[in-house]
Write a protein that holds these residues in place. Structure first.
Motif, mmCIF file in Angstrom:
data_model
loop_
_atom_site.group_PDB
_atom_site.id
_atom_site.type_symbol
_atom_site.label_atom_id
_atom_site.label_comp_id
_atom_site.label_asym_id
_atom_site.label_seq_id
_atom_site.Cartn_x
_atom_site.Cartn_y
_atom_site.Cartn_z
ATOM 1 N N MET A 160 0.738 -1.004 0.026
ATOM 2 C CA MET A 160 0.051 0.105 0.038
ATOM 3 C C MET A 160 0.900 1.266 0.007
ATOM 4 N N PHE A 161 0.787 2.058 -0.921
ATOM 5 C CA PHE A 161 1.470 3.274 -1.240
ATOM 6 C C PHE A 161 0.547 4.338 -1.344
ATOM 7 N N THR A 162 0.792 5.625 -0.753
ATOM 8 C CA THR A 162 -0.222 6.759 -0.995
ATOM 9 C C THR A 162 0.756 7.939 -0.551
ATOM 10 N N SER A 163 0.665 9.122 -1.363
ATOM 11 C CA SER A 163 1.352 10.304 -1.279
ATOM 12 C C SER A 163 0.630 11.286 -1.733
ATOM 13 N N GLY A 164 0.548 12.543 -1.289
ATOM 14 C CA GLY A 164 -0.033 13.751 -1.954
ATOM 15 C C GLY A 164 0.858 14.328 -3.278
ATOM 16 N N CYS A 165 0.383 14.268 -4.449
ATOM 17 C CA CYS A 165 1.022 14.835 -5.423
ATOM 18 C C CYS A 165 0.494 16.017 -6.254
ATOM 19 N N GLY A 166 1.347 16.458 -7.022
ATOM 20 C CA GLY A 166 0.939 17.824 -7.662
ATOM 21 C C GLY A 166 1.644 18.042 -9.049
ATOM 22 N N ASN A 167 1.347 18.678 -9.796
ATOM 23 C CA ASN A 167 1.868 19.305 -11.330
ATOM 24 C C ASN A 167 1.928 20.623 -11.390
ATOM 25 N N ASN A 168 2.932 20.924 -12.399
ATOM 26 C CA ASN A 168 2.743 22.556 -12.556
ATOM 27 C C ASN A 168 2.583 22.691 -14.030
ATOM 28 N N ASN A 169 2.075 21.789 -14.844
ATOM 29 C CA ASN A 169 1.590 21.849 -16.090
ATOM 30 C C ASN A 169 0.370 21.204 -16.517
#
Length: 124
Positions: A37-46
């Protein structure tokens, strides 16, 4: 076996890279399954860019997801995978990242969110 990390990983390359997030487990039986089980907050700039997030068992890729594609989106990157390593030797599971474009900055563990990776042995 688990990790909890507040480290942010930024990746801006089409070359796959280790995140440093890895957990090892030694199954008690060769017929055991390992639930990852893996979970992480993620975000992109484009807009229309994303990170490929891969789960490896030792040197073998076993699962992959793509983060959201919208500009400055913030979501959760999650992988849940039931693996059958067929071994009683120590086995390492790790996370890698790869961008779909060199101009894209993708982030895991964004905004000090906690990244979690947990391995659980399941008797067969």
């Amino acid at each position: 076996q688990f990790i909890n990390s507040t480290t942010q990983v930024m990746h801006q390359s089409t070359t796959e890279a280790d995140t440093g997030w890895a957990v090892s487990i030694t199954p008690t039986s060769a017929s055991s399954k390992i639930f990852c089980m893996f979970t992480s907050g993620c975000g992109n700039n484009n807009a229309n860019k994303y990170l490929k997030v891969r789960l490896y068992r030792d040197s073998t890729a076993i699962a992959e997801i793509h983060t959201e594609r919208g500009s400055y989106d913030y979501n959760m990157a999650t992988i849940h995978y039931m693996d059958a390593p067929s071994t009683t030797s120590a086995t390492t599971y790790k996370i890698t990242v790869q961008s779909n474009a060199s101009s894209h900055q993708g982030h895991l563990g964004i905004n000090s969110t906690t990244t979690n990776m947990t391995l659980m042995e399941v008797d067969a």
